[in-house]
Motif scaffolding. Structure first.
Motif, PDB file in Angstrom:
ATOM      1  N   ILE A  74     -12.625  -4.031  18.339  1.00 22.97           N
ATOM      2  CA  ILE A  74     -12.713  -3.191  16.764  1.00 22.97           C
ATOM      3  C   ILE A  74     -14.162  -2.855  16.437  1.00 22.97           C
ATOM      4  O   ILE A  74     -14.111  -1.728  16.160  1.00 22.97           O
ATOM      5  N   ASN A  75     -15.188  -3.436  16.770  1.00 20.86           N
ATOM      6  CA  ASN A  75     -16.598  -2.950  16.574  1.00 20.86           C
ATOM      7  C   ASN A  75     -16.758  -1.693  17.417  1.00 20.86           C
ATOM      8  O   ASN A  75     -17.255  -0.873  16.786  1.00 20.86           O
ATOM      9  N   THR A  76     -16.301  -1.884  18.595  1.00 15.05           N
ATOM     10  CA  THR A  76     -16.805  -0.715  19.553  1.00 15.05           C
ATOM     11  C   THR A  76     -15.937   0.677  18.812  1.00 15.05           C
ATOM     12  O   THR A  76     -16.642   1.630  18.541  1.00 15.05           O
ATOM     13  N   ILE A  77     -14.801   0.359  18.441  1.00 14.72           N
ATOM     14  CA  ILE A  77     -13.893   1.535  18.001  1.00 14.72           C
ATOM     15  C   ILE A  77     -14.527   2.192  16.541  1.00 14.72           C
ATOM     16  O   ILE A  77     -14.623   3.304  16.098  1.00 14.72           O
ATOM     17  N   GLU A  78     -14.790   1.080  15.875  1.00 12.28           N
ATOM     18  CA  GLU A  78     -15.603   1.447  14.551  1.00 12.28           C
ATOM     19  C   GLU A  78     -16.683   2.292  14.752  1.00 12.28           C
ATOM     20  O   GLU A  78     -17.114   3.151  13.889  1.00 12.28           O
ATOM     21  N   MET A  79     -17.724   2.050  15.730  1.00  9.67           N
ATOM     22  CA  MET A  79     -18.878   2.562  15.661  1.00  9.67           C
ATOM     23  C   MET A  79     -18.461   4.108  16.611  1.00  9.67           C
ATOM     24  O   MET A  79     -19.174   4.897  16.071  1.00  9.67           O
ATOM     25  N   MET A  80     -17.558   4.067  17.336  1.00 12.23           N
ATOM     26  CA  MET A  80     -17.271   5.459  17.899  1.00 12.23           C
ATOM     27  C   MET A  80     -16.775   6.132  16.629  1.00 12.23           C
ATOM     28  O   MET A  80     -16.797   7.503  16.739  1.00 12.23           O
ATOM     29  N   LEU A  81     -15.993   5.874  15.627  1.00  7.82           N
ATOM     30  CA  LEU A  81     -15.427   6.519  14.670  1.00  7.82           C
ATOM     31  C   LEU A  81     -16.383   7.195  13.705  1.00  7.82           C
ATOM     32  O   LEU A  81     -16.428   8.211  13.156  1.00  7.82           O
ATOM     33  N   GLN A  82     -17.707   6.523  13.757  1.00 10.69           N
ATOM     34  CA  GLN A  82     -18.824   6.772  12.948  1.00 10.69           C
ATOM     35  C   GLN A  82     -19.455   7.851  13.681  1.00 10.69           C
ATOM     36  O   GLN A  82     -20.637   8.387  13.074  1.00 10.69           O
ATOM     37  N   CYS A  83     -19.499   7.950  14.664  1.00  9.80           N
ATOM     38  CA  CYS A  83     -20.286   8.768  15.823  1.00  9.80           C
ATOM     39  C   CYS A  83     -19.706  10.231  15.607  1.00  9.80           C
ATOM     40  O   CYS A  83     -18.618  10.468  15.971  1.00  9.80           O
TER      41      CYS A  83
END
Length: 130
Positions: free
Chosen positions: A61-70
């Motif tokens: 979840i943290n990884t995908i959330e970071m990708m969504l912010q990129c």
């Protein structure tokens, strides 16, 4: 804009193969938008949860959330991904289940019919299993 396959993103995220990681970084950080299909996102999550990587649900979840912010990543449907991720955080089903349900809802489907017991009593799903 270029589309990225799952294996390029896995190399980028995990750095498990140095030469492939370097190539992935060069592509992703080239300044060109990188398109991520919903199917590729499902594959990323499946691979990261697999025996090869064994990331926890929270780590994914943290990884995908970071990708969504990129800003370098363009998503097939950002709103659907966010909604599915929120349901995944709170629910018992897999991310792909919630993605299917969210897409179905966006097409005005009344329900998504499944045999998956993890989705029993989940809003938007009708479970046929007892």
């Amino acid at each position: 804009m270029i589309a990225l396959d799952t294996n390029v993103l896995i190399r980028y995220l995990t750095r498990d193969d140095e030469p492939q990681w370097e190539k992935s970084v060069k592509i992703i950080e080239s300044g060109e938008l990188c398109f991520i299909f919903n199917l590729v996102l499902c594959e990323i999550i499946w691979v990261l949860r697999s025996k090869s990587y064994q990331l926890s649900k929270d780590e994914i979840i943290n990884t995908i959330e970071m990708m969504l912010q990129c800003p370098v990543f363009e998503w097939e449907n950002t709103s659907v991904v966010y909604q599915s991720l929120q349901r995944f955080k709170q629910g018992k089903g897999d991310f792909s289940d919630y993605l299917i349900g969210t897409i179905a809802k966006s097409f005005n489907c009344n329900t998504t019919v499944t045999y998956d017991l993890k989705l029993k009593n989940e809003k938007g799903f009708t479970c046929l299993s007892d």
